[in-house]
Design an enzyme around this catalytic site. Structure first.
Site, PDB file in Angstrom:
ATOM      1  N   HIS A 194       0.846  -1.194   0.000  1.00  0.00           N
ATOM      2  CA  HIS A 194       0.000   0.000   0.000  1.00  0.00           C
ATOM      3  C   HIS A 194       0.880   1.241   0.000  1.00  0.00           C
ATOM      4  CE1 HIS A 194       1.156  -0.404   4.198  1.00  0.00           C
ATOM      5  NE2 HIS A 194       0.994   0.905   4.258  1.00  0.00           N
ATOM      6  N   HIS A 198       5.924   6.215  -0.964  1.00  0.00           N
ATOM      7  CA  HIS A 198       6.650   5.001  -1.336  1.00  0.00           C
ATOM      8  C   HIS A 198       5.806   3.787  -0.963  1.00  0.00           C
ATOM      9  CE1 HIS A 198       7.501   5.477   2.937  1.00  0.00           C
ATOM     10  NE2 HIS A 198       7.671   4.156   2.965  1.00  0.00           N
TER      11      HIS A 198
END
Length: 181
Positions: free
Chosen positions: A38, A122
């Site tokens: 995620h 990220h």
């Protein structure tokens, strides 16, 4: 006391690419499983049940159009010489920033702490224990940076609940919020 965060799911084609980019044979590392990939927007942390209900309701008021998100390259925190976390990069964009800012305003309005340090989007791929990049895998992993590249449309953001247990923490979607507008 639920522990919460908001984030974006990684769709299957991107998840497949990211799984292929992870270096094999990382002894002592905790690899993030495919279903747990995620992009964190805001970490909320531990909240009361009442705060969780208020946040869940208030997030529904966020309006943001769907947008393209680009995954590009790989890296490590704090550095490739002393890696603790391996990640795939997410290109910063105005729509991503706008969505994140809107969530931050909702949190702030509810009296929840909002992280103020620079946002570096990220996708965490692995948390390294004692694995050294000098064991051969480091060069292979960082050489794949150009191969890690895809673009996809984001149609929703999610409020996740963190469930701690033995091994990897589990991130369970609590509620999704469609993007429209």
């Amino acid at each position: 006391m639920p522990r919460l965060f908001t984030g974006l799911q990684v769709p299957d084609p991107a998840a497949n690419m990211l799984m292929a980019a992870r270096p094999p044979g990382l002894r002592g590392a905790r690899l993030v499983s495919r279903g747990q990939l995620h992009i964190t927007l805001h970490f909320v942390g531990g909240v009361t049940s009442e705060q969780a209900r208020k946040l869940e309701s208030a997030l529904a008021g966020i309006t943001s159009p769907p947008f393209f998100l680009e995954i590009a390259g790989v890296g490590a925190f704090p550095s490739s010489e002393r890696p603790k976390i391996l990640w795939a990069g997410v290109s910063a964009s105005d729509p991503l920033k706008s969505l994140r800012d809107g969530i931050g305003r909702v949190m702030d309005g509810l009296g929840l702490a909002v992280e103020r340090r620079e946002y570096r989007p990220h996708i965490t791929l692995a948390r390294l224990g004692g694995a050294s990049p000098h064991g051969g895998w480091g060069q292979q992993f960082f050489a794949k940076s150009e191969e890690v590249n895809c673009r996809y449309m984001v149609h929703e953001f999610i409020l996740y609940s963190v469930e701690k247990g033995a091994g990897e923490a589990k991130y369970q979607p609590r509620r999704s919020y469609p993007l429209s507008g």
